[in-house]
Design an enzyme around this catalytic site. Sequence first.
Site, PDB file in Angstrom:
ATOM      1  N   GLU A 124      40.956 -17.705 -21.380  1.00 29.85           N
ATOM      2  CA  GLU A 124      41.001 -16.824 -22.539  1.00 29.85           C
ATOM      3  C   GLU A 124      42.427 -16.276 -22.710  1.00 29.85           C
ATOM      4  O   GLU A 124      43.029 -15.860 -21.733  1.00 29.85           O
ATOM      5  CB  GLU A 124      40.060 -15.659 -22.256  1.00 29.85           C
ATOM      6  CG  GLU A 124      39.369 -15.080 -23.432  1.00 29.85           C
ATOM      7  CD  GLU A 124      38.347 -14.053 -22.966  1.00 29.85           C
ATOM      8  OE1 GLU A 124      38.618 -13.305 -22.029  1.00 29.85           O
ATOM      9  OE2 GLU A 124      37.267 -14.028 -23.564  1.00 29.85           O
ATOM     10  N   ARG A 163      35.056 -18.938 -22.982  1.00 28.12           N
ATOM     11  CA  ARG A 163      34.502 -18.424 -24.229  1.00 28.12           C
ATOM     12  C   ARG A 163      34.815 -19.369 -25.396  1.00 28.12           C
ATOM     13  O   ARG A 163      35.335 -20.483 -25.194  1.00 28.12           O
ATOM     14  CB  ARG A 163      34.983 -16.999 -24.490  1.00 28.12           C
ATOM     15  CG  ARG A 163      34.405 -15.975 -23.489  1.00 28.12           C
ATOM     16  CD  ARG A 163      34.046 -14.693 -24.167  1.00 28.12           C
ATOM     17  NE  ARG A 163      33.386 -13.742 -23.258  1.00 28.12           N
ATOM     18  CZ  ARG A 163      34.024 -12.721 -22.657  1.00 28.12           C
ATOM     19  NH1 ARG A 163      35.321 -12.533 -22.854  1.00 28.12           N
ATOM     20  NH2 ARG A 163      33.366 -11.888 -21.858  1.00 28.12           N
TER      21      ARG A 163
HETATM   22  C1  LIG Z   1      35.892 -14.636 -28.164  1.00 26.83           C
HETATM   23  C2  LIG Z   1      36.126 -13.251 -27.704  1.00 26.83           C
HETATM   24  C3  LIG Z   1      36.543 -12.903 -26.426  1.00 26.83           C
HETATM   25  C4  LIG Z   1      36.651 -11.504 -26.437  1.00 26.83           C
HETATM   26  C5  LIG Z   1      37.018 -10.589 -25.442  1.00 26.83           C
HETATM   27  N1  LIG Z   1      37.010  -9.272 -25.774  1.00 26.83           N
HETATM   28  C6  LIG Z   1      37.450  -8.313 -24.761  1.00 26.83           C
HETATM   29  C7  LIG Z   1      36.478  -8.203 -23.619  1.00 26.83           C
HETATM   30  C8  LIG Z   1      37.375  -7.962 -22.420  1.00 26.83           C
HETATM   31  O1  LIG Z   1      37.637  -6.572 -22.293  1.00 26.83           O
HETATM   32  C9  LIG Z   1      38.685  -8.649 -22.776  1.00 26.83           C
HETATM   33  C10 LIG Z   1      38.881  -9.987 -22.096  1.00 26.83           C
HETATM   34  O2  LIG Z   1      37.757 -10.778 -22.217  1.00 26.83           O
HETATM   35  O3  LIG Z   1      38.664  -8.830 -24.194  1.00 26.83           O
HETATM   36  C11 LIG Z   1      36.639  -8.821 -27.046  1.00 26.83           C
HETATM   37  O4  LIG Z   1      36.623  -7.606 -27.263  1.00 26.83           O
HETATM   38  N2  LIG Z   1      36.306  -9.701 -28.015  1.00 26.83           N
HETATM   39  C12 LIG Z   1      36.298 -11.036 -27.717  1.00 26.83           C
HETATM   40  N3  LIG Z   1      35.992 -12.111 -28.476  1.00 26.83           N
END
Ligand SMILES: Cc1cc2cn([C@H]3C[C@H](O)[C@@H](CO)O3)c(=O)nc2[nH]1
Length: 223
Positions: free
Chosen positions: A39, A92
């Site tokens: 990610e 993800r």
């Molecule tokens: C695809 C996707 C991943 C993702 C991660 N996050 C946040 C959750 C964790 O705190 C951080 C790393 O995964 O980012 C988010 O708010 N929205 C997201 N959308």
Amino acid sequence: MNTINQRPFTVFVEGNIGSGKTTFLEHFHQFEDITLLTEPVDEWRNLKGWNLLDLMYKDPKKWAMTFQSYVSLTMLNMHRKAIPTPVKLMERSIFSARYCFVEQLLRNGSLHPAQFAILDEWFNFIQHQIPIEADLIVYLKATPAVVYDRIKKRARSEEQCVPLCYLENLHQLHEDWLINKTLGECPAPVLVLDADLDHSEITEEYKRSEHQILRKAVDVVMH
Ligand SMILES: Cc1cc2cn([C@H]3C[C@H](O)[C@@H](CO)O3)c(=O)nc2[nH]1
């Protein structure tokens, strides 16, 4: 692998915050036939000096739309990245972006319905214009209380304000999307791993997925 037009065997690694996705991906560093795409958190924490992740957690009503629109762009980049190996493991996807995170932000009022509608339109546009295919989803299924403790121990500064109820809601959205199939579309078969297991036991659990992933890699390479 016929690198001209055959796409690699593609795996999305999905799960709650703190469910061990990065650790899972690191387990597969040992195989040269697999490309790991983690990610792009560092991009979200530093876009031309702006920490969008921190801004989003500190003031979600103001920054959730901005943050999630950038997340979608960076995830799309990952989906479209050409890779040389027969297997691609991605942390993800644009699916969990839409069905877990954007959904959660709408339901908890951080996204205005009009903002949600725009993100949903972009998701639908991407879906129709750029086929994003997957062959397997590995779901690291974890209990919210377990990931809550891990997040505290991991101590990523931006996440220290994440309450247990946020993780419980995210967990339920993963369950509805991947297990109950009552939310959105599930783009591939789901392999569920018990992500509550701690480090000492989790390697055995990873080996269960290793067999499925590597056997498929052989199929891809051989045909
Ligand atoms: C695809 C996707 C991943 C993702 C991660 N996050 C946040 C959750 C964790 O705190 C951080 C790393 O995964 O980012 C988010 O708010 N929205 C997201 N959308």
